[in-house]
Design an enzyme around this catalytic site. Structure first.
Site, PDB file in Angstrom:
ATOM      1  N   LYS C 119       0.820  -1.221   0.000  1.00 51.14           N
ATOM      2  CA  LYS C 119       0.000   0.000   0.000  1.00 51.14           C
ATOM      3  C   LYS C 119       0.847   1.260   0.000  1.00 51.14           C
ATOM      4  CE  LYS C 119      -4.359  -1.027   2.324  1.00 51.14           C
ATOM      5  NZ  LYS C 119      -5.303  -0.455   3.278  1.00 51.14           N
ATOM      6  N   GLU C 213      -1.743  10.014   8.563  1.00 44.70           N
ATOM      7  CA  GLU C 213      -2.570  10.503   7.463  1.00 44.70           C
ATOM      8  C   GLU C 213      -3.843  11.136   7.985  1.00 44.70           C
ATOM      9  OE1 GLU C 213      -2.905   6.812   5.302  1.00 44.70           O
ATOM     10  OE2 GLU C 213      -4.889   6.450   6.138  1.00 44.70           O
ATOM     11  N   ARG C 314      -6.604  -8.657  -8.457  1.00 42.46           N
ATOM     12  CA  ARG C 314      -7.252  -9.965  -8.616  1.00 42.46           C
ATOM     13  C   ARG C 314      -8.678  -9.750  -9.123  1.00 42.46           C
ATOM     14  NH1 ARG C 314     -10.675  -9.507  -3.972  1.00 42.46           N
ATOM     15  NH2 ARG C 314      -9.619  -8.310  -2.389  1.00 42.46           N
TER      16      ARG C 314
END
Lengths: 752, 216, 468
Positions: C119, C213, C314
């Protein structure tokens, strides 16, 4: 009649003793003699006294003749059997017959922390023309006893060696010489605290700089166990004793690859004993001892009083010599002259000169210097250095230049450096805002000058993250060559932790050889560490031409060494080099498994000592990374064993001069090296899944008769026992190493 | 249950007639199979002071070029062997042999006690563990030093990746025998452990003595 | 080229992959565990003999060794990982494609999986491309002073933008799954929380790195469905809304397209935002040379600002939601079929202009769980399972309709996925209710109690759940 009976018994004892030495009654005309003896004994009361006396007399004569023949052809193994005979004198016999009075310390008989090791305060007496002088010594040695089981055959337990160390310290406090007597087949190989290997290492470390004269005499010198109380300023040996790196049986088991429980071939044991160069004469020739104390024919027994007198004379003389050498050459010369005048006959008697054994401080310093030099010079013939005369010259010249440079850089500059720092501190310490404004630019200028090359200015304004420090480390990552195979392996802990089979390219590539489920570390080749621990291209090897040889001409070893050289492209099992870890320059000594299983011989020891010296000159931390060590290389005999004190001395002097010495064990680290120059480090760590110990499970089983649990030697067990200070994950090795250097090295990194 | 309710002769004669356990050996994963024993061979279980010497090598299963060796967990005799599978690729969980294990006195006692103890049955097909608290007490006082009463949190049932506590709802007593292995799935209704009320302990003791005396 | 696909998954996705293979004329093999031996994907494939069998028992769906051993033994040439299990495991993909007997991995290349699987890395790459991500650090912070400065800026920035109750999140960089996350509202609290998280991270993960964040609340969770080929072709199949996932619960309902004005009055231009996130998604895909199906997850705040969250490399459970609003030549595409076809090397054969978007679709996830009791899973035996057939609905399930079925206790009790679609959201909702009403699931557990499912819960809460 009684007298005759005693004589007969004595003859019988001598015949039995001969049989024991020859291991079997069939040697020479022993059977015939036995027959005769039986005849005399059976007809003891039928014969007249004269006839009996004559018969016994002729029997004695025959036995004497046989003994003389036996003595002439005495083989190494026969000497071993002499030493192991219950008839042989023991330490207690020496204490009673060599010394005037003694008080046993730390236990007596079986009420003892370790009856295999005896420490005693003793007085030894000599006469000069007009007075009797009593001198105090500390006697420390092994007591084999005469068949008492609790003595454990002189095989000291770790706590026995700890006791020895305690009384060495007492002797140091009191300033009296120590007489060591070594009667041990080897240390009792258990790891329980304080641990066989670690305690021997501690003893060696202390003895290296113990501030009293030490005389060590060996009757039975079984490897590491012997070294625990053997680092004498003078090393003597009884003429019928043996001093060996391993028992001949142990060597035979290894050489013949004999399976556990199988019978050892007798002739293999004999040849091994011969090849290992274990006799007093062998050791004298190799320089591992200084002098031999002669014993009567076929070795001294507990009632050889003339021998004890000789021992007393030798011990006093040896102590005198060690003491006098620290005083002045002239005093020593005068002493020797006096002894020479007394002539050969004087050897059996104690010197009739009054020599005080007390040393002044400067004399103690000289004692330590002499000791240091003595061990530094040992086993020089055990390795080879392919240096031309020129190269050797440049090496020496380079070394002294380096020494000069580093002395200048650290000793002279450093004090200035410290002063500058101090000034800045003082100034800013009592600072006001005003002064800060003044000192800030100065700070900056100073930082700029004293900063090491390659160090970038501190990151500034990188507020939004920069991905951490470890982001861009290596241009190209080294991957183990083990990874180039499409197959899987099973983790040894699979049953306990349910680890899945590991795909080899993942395991040896990305996972760095670590099971992703349980963290088990699979062994990796030493090159991996060379490439992952240090800054790329920071490795500079030195002494890479120092080569292992076959100093005892052990058959077959030349070939094996050649094979190892071919396989590894290196001349011995030790690699020494300068390297850098996250900006810190260090010196590294590395034992690796590919070369004769990382065993230590004269070449490896010498390289290690030189690494200590380089680290000392350059004032850098020293890391001993043990990829694997199988112990002392047995094919070098006592030239190998002597590396234990030799290397420990080097470590002690390096640490003594302010160095930071770290040891990291990996895979398998056993025996001599762990029991000396590795085990003496104050900071020892282990890589996960490694094993550390004194002797392997088989040797433990064979000596103690007990099985040890499978995890006995595991790093975790070693941590529990306090042998190591931590367990490191291989993937964290570099970071942990750096952290240790920073925390243990402190502000000045490594220099006090 | 009283002592006289137990027909010892019947039970014992049953074990006398066939004093064996028949243990099925299943492959734990796929791979090419190679037997290392034949029908009728005697095999050893794990031995050694520290149970560190593995048992007899039964078979090898090679998968992804990793020939893995499987050893016997118990002693006995190879009773049935799927020799037709030799050298073949087999699936996971395939039964490949049966070991006939001669029951020890202790095992027979355990089996007989199963009929006397109150079984605590698995409420669901799931994996079971002793609850943390109970496990801690067992570790401290030993299995038989821990008594259970209704309402105690006794087990953790691991079901559908979720852990659910199980509260004991049987008669009070001690856990005498444990039949499940932590982390191994147990069918619903299978006994998990056998409980013995305090007042029946002496009966258990008598049974044990009696079996010990009559079995040799 | 005739490939043979090993299906390394279970449940409905195994069936969907199997059918897609059949559609494409490809042979296949399924693997299963003992617990699943009565499942439909196994039952349908047990008839073959010897090595021609199509179902093979393995120790676990997560043991790569067993799966590859079966693949080799049955001469498979490709592996489909489905979703979950190995679908986003770059090591598995790497092993599959680089071993001595390489197989095709039906999914992106392992390098792409690795790059986007991280990520933090995704965020860094996105930032480089000017793609918005949640404001904050794109790498672990180790320094308290730096950290505080960042925190201050994040809080000030929110205040400037007049965001109500500004706050930030402090996370352990090495953590995941919601562990080690703390919220901070005032800069005065920051240092204490920072130290707390740092210590936690150091203890738990051995790495004291911390991420900081902006904390977003009250937002929409959108997904962009992409399909790319090995030949550099990239198309999208619109957006879908999965907001319910973000409220801490498992996904039970999804809808496409991403915004629908009947569900909520947006203050921003919904279609424009959707267009932007699609564009951004394609930009990142092109940058990393993405080459298979993938989902770009986005967060859209109340004011209409999109932030890229992560990329799922995926096929997703809910892929069909997007397919049911898409038409190629008047037909819904089958994304699984497309995925397999493209992974095996085919070209796309159409372009973005050939894809039409029309109407609304809803996916309902039917699960044996008790909505009254914290969605606790229910296990037992299903005795009757039937669902209606409509031309506006599709069902994916591994539960057989012709025999009783024991729900295996080793896995989640998912029973079926139902897709319904219509011209408008209102029509789709109405059809969804009708569908739920017509569906019949009967059964009982060990105690004889009747089965509990979430059918009623879905029907009752559809409006609420679809309020984005």
């Amino acid at each position: 009649m009684e007298h005759l009976r005693k004589r007969l018994l004595k003859v019988e004892e001598r015949i039995v003793y001969l049989g024991q030495i020859k291991e079997g009654p069939d040697w020479g005309n022993l059977p015939a003699l036995q027959e005769t003896l039986k005849g005399v004994r059976d007809s003891f009361y039928d014969l007249s006294q004269e006839a009996l006396a004559e018969k016994i007399g002729s029997l004695e004569e025959s036995v004497s003749f046989l003994e003389a023949r036996c003595e002439e052809t005495l083989s190494s193994m026969e000497r071993v059997r002499i030493v192991r005979s219950p008839l042989r004198f023991s330490l207690k016999d020496l204490l009673e017959n060599v010394y005037e009075e003694y008080t046993e310390l730390g236990g007596e008989e079986d009420a003892n922390i370790d009856p295999a090791l005896v420490a005693a305060r003793a007085s030894i007496c000599r006469r000069t023309k007009n007075k009797t002088i009593m001198q105090q010594v500390m006697v420390i040695g092994h007591e084999k006893g005469h068949g008492e089981e609790y003595r454990n055959g002189g095989s000291t337990k770790p706590w026995g060696n700890e006791k020895a160390l305690r009384y060495m310290r007492v002797a140091e406090t009191e300033g009296i010489p120590i007489h060591f007597y070594i009667f041990t087949p080897g240390a009792f190989p258990v790891e329980e605290y304080p641990g066989a290997a670690q305690q021997i290492a501690r003893n060696l470390y202390v003895m290296a700089k113990l501030r009293v004269p030490m005389i060590a005499v060996t009757s039975e010198g079984g490897s590491g166990g012997a070294e625990a109380v053997g680092m004498g300023d003078m090393r003597l040996m009884f003429s019928h004793g043996y001093y060996s790196v391993i028992s001949p049986e142990g060597a035979a088991a290894i050489e013949g690859k004999v399976k556990e429980g199988d019978k050892l071939p007798k002739d293999l044991v004999e040849t091994c004993a011969d090849r290992l160069a274990i006799t007093a004469a062998d050791n004298l020739r190799l320089g591992t001892i200084d002098r031999v104390i002669p014993e009567p024919i076929l070795g001294a027994k507990r009632d050889d009083f003339a021998f004890f007198r000789r021992v007393k004379a030798e011990m006093i003389r040896a102590t005198d010599e060690v003491v006098l050498k620290t005083k002045s050459l002239r005093a020593f010369r005068a002493y020797e002259l006096k002894l020479e005048k007394d002539g050969e006959a004087g050897l059996d008697d104690e010197p009739r000169i009054d020599v005080s054994w007390e040393l002044a401080d400067d004399e103690i310093e000289r004692l330590l210097q002499l000791r240091s030099r003595k061990y530094r010079e040992m086993a020089r013939q055990g390795y080879q250095e392919k240096l031309s005369g020129y190269a050797a010259f440049y090496r020496r010249a380079g070394q002294s230049l380096a020494k000069l440079y580093y002395t200048f850089r650290y000793d002279i500059l450093k004090s200035q450096h410290k002063q500058v720092k101090k000034v800045i501190k003082d100034v800013s310490g009592e600072s006001s805002v005003l002064i800060k404004q003044v000192s800030a630019p100065f700070y900056a200028a100073y930082d700029f000058i004293s900063r090491k090359p390659g160090e970038r200015p501190a990151r500034s304004g990188a507020l939004w993250g920069s991905g951490g420090e470890e982001q861009v480390e290596y241009g190209e990552i080294y991957t183990s060559s083990l990874a180039n195979e499409d197959r899987t392996v099973t983790c040894p802990n699979a049953e306990r932790h349910g680890c899945k089979d590991l795909w080899v390219p993942d395991l040896y590539g990305e996972f760095c050889g670590v099971c992703e489920t349980c963290g088990h570390h699979f062994p990796l080749e030493y090159q991996w560490y060379m490439r992952h621990l240090f800054e790329p291209d920071s490795i500079r090897e030195f002494n890479s031409d120092l080569a292992s040889i076959n100093p005892l001409d052990f058959p077959g070893i030349d070939k094996k060494l050649e094979l190892a050289r071919k396989k590894t492209g290196r001349p011995c099992a030790m690699i020494t080099f300068d390297a850098r870890v996250m900006g810190i320059d260090i010196v590294v000594a590395m034992l690796y498994s590919d070369f004769r299983n990382g065993t230590v011989g004269a070449a490896e020891g010498e390289k290690f000592v030189r690494a200590c010296e380089v680290a000392k000159i350059k004032r850098r931390p020293l890391l001993a990374y043990v990829h694997t060590t199988g112990g002392i290389r047995i094919h070098e005999g006592t030239l190998g064993v002597i590396q234990m004190p030799k290397c420990t001395m080097a470590v002690r002097e390096y640490i003594g001069s302010g160095g930071l010495y770290l040891v990291v064990y990996d895979n398998n680290s056993y025996a001599g090296p762990v029991a000396s120059f590795l085990g003496c480090s104050p900071y020892q760590f282990a890589i996960r899944s490694s094993r550390i110990g004194f002797a392997g499970p088989r040797v433990i089983r064979e000596t103690t008769g007990e099985d040890v649990p499978p995890y006995y030697h595991s790093a975790r067990s070693a941590l529990k026992r306090g042998h190591i200070q931590g367990i490191w994950d291989r993937r964290e090795f570099r970071r942990n190493l750096h952290k240790s250097l920073m925390t243990m090295g402190g502000g000045n990194l490594y220099y006090r | 249950m009283l002592e006289q309710d137990i027909d010892f002769d019947a039970i014992l004669s049953r074990y006398r007639a066939d004093p064996f356990d028949y243990l099925a050996v299943h492959t734990s994963h796929t791979g090419r199979l190679r037997f290392k024993v034949a029908k009728g061979d005697q095999v050893e279980g794990v031995t050694g002071k520290f149970r560190h010497i593995p048992g007899t090598l039964l078979y090898e299963l090679e998968r992804e070029r990793n020939p893995k060796r499987f050893t016997s967990k118990t002693n006995g005799q190879v009773d049935m062997i799927r020799a037709d599978l030799e050298g073949n690729f087999v699936e996971a969980g395939e039964q490949i042999m049966t070991l006939k294990h001669p029951l020890t006195k202790r095992e027979i006692i355990e089996y007989i006690l199963r009929q006397v103890l109150t079984p605590y049955k698995a409420p669901e097909k799931a994996k079971y563990f002793f609850s943390m608290d109970l496990q801690a007490r067992v570790d401290k006082y030993g299995l038989r030093g821990v008594s259970l009463k209704p309402g105690d949190e006794v087990l953790t049932m691991s079901l559908m990746k979720r852990d659910t506590p199980v509260y004991y709802d049987g008669e009070p007593g001690i856990i005498h025998s444990v039949y499940f292995k932590p982390g191994v799935s147990v069918e619903q209704g299978e006994p998990l452990f056998g409980v013995c009320p305090k007042d029946r302990l002496s009966l258990i003791e008598r049974i044990i003595t009696r079996v010990k005396a009559e079995w040799d | 080229m005739k490939d043979k696909v090993l299906i390394a998954n279970r449940g409905e996705i195994a069936l969907r992959i199997m059918r897609a293979c059949q559609d494409l004329g490809l042979d296949y093999v399924v693997v299963y565990t003992a617990a699943d031996e009565h499942s439909e994907h196994v039952r349908l494939n047990l008839d073959g003999k010897g090595n021609n069998r199509r179902a093979w028992r393995v120790a676990s769906y997560t043991d790569p060794n067993d799966i590859l051993a079966v693949a080799d033994h049955t001469k498979c040439t490709a592996i489909h990982p489905g979703y979950g299990f190995f679908s986003e495991d770059f090591r598995f993909a790497r092993r599959v494609t680089t071993r001595d007997r390489p197989l095709k991995f039906i999914g992106p290349t392992w390098e792409v999986i690795k790059e986007l699987g991280d990520k933090i890395n995704t965020k860094r790459v996105a930032n480089q491309l000017g793609i918005p991500t949640i404001p904050g650090t794109d790498g672990p912070i180790y320094n308290e002073i730096d950290a505080e400065e960042i925190a201050r800026r994040l809080l000030d920035d929110q205040a400037e933008r007049k965001i109500h109750r500004p706050s930030i999140l402090v996370k352990a960089a090495a953590g995941g799954g919601g562990m080690g996350i703390e919220e901070v509202h005032e800069i005065e609290q920051f240092r204490r929380v920072y130290r707390q998280v740092q210590n936690y991270a150091k203890r738990q993960f051995g790495d004291p790195g911390v991420l900081i964040e902006q904390c977003l609340r009250d937002y929409n969770h959108l997904e962009v469905q992409l399909l790319c080929s090995r030949h550099g072709e990239r198309v999208h199949f619109g957006t879908r809304n999965c907001t319910i996932q973000s409220t801490g619960r498992q996904k039970r309902l999804e809808a496409a397209p991403g915004f629908d004005p009947t569900c909520f009055p947006y203050e921003f231009d919904g279609p424009a935002v959707l267009e932007r996130i699609v564009e951004y998604s394609l930009k990142l895909a092109s940058h990393v040379r993405y080459d298979n199906v993938g989902t770009w997850e986005w967060i859209v705040s109340r004011d209409g600002s999109p932030y890229l969250l992560e990329v799922n490399t995926r096929i997703q459970v809910e892929n069909d939601v997007s397919a049911r609003i898409s038409y190629i030549n008047g037909q819904h595409p089958n994304l699984l079929r497309e995925q397999i076809r493209l992974a095996l090397g085919d070209k796309l054969g159409y372009n973005q202009n050939d894809i039409q978007f029309r109407g609304t679709s809803i996916e309902l996830r039917i699960v044996a769980e008790d909505a009254q009791r914290g969605f606790a899973p229910w296990i037992g035996t299903i005795s009757r399972f039937s669902y209606p057939q409509h031309e506006w609905s599709a069902v994916y399930t591994h539960v057989p309709t012709d025999r009783p079925y024991v729900i295996p206790s080793d896995y989640d009790p998912n029973l079926a996925l139902a897709l319904v679609w219509g011209d408008s959201m209102a029509e789709a909702k109405e059809r969804a209710r009708l569908f739920l009403n017509e569906m019949v699931i009967e059964g009982s557990n060990a105690a004889g109690l009747p089965i509990v499912t979430n059918l009623q819960y879905l029907a009752d809460n559809m409006d609420r759940l679809l309020t984005f």
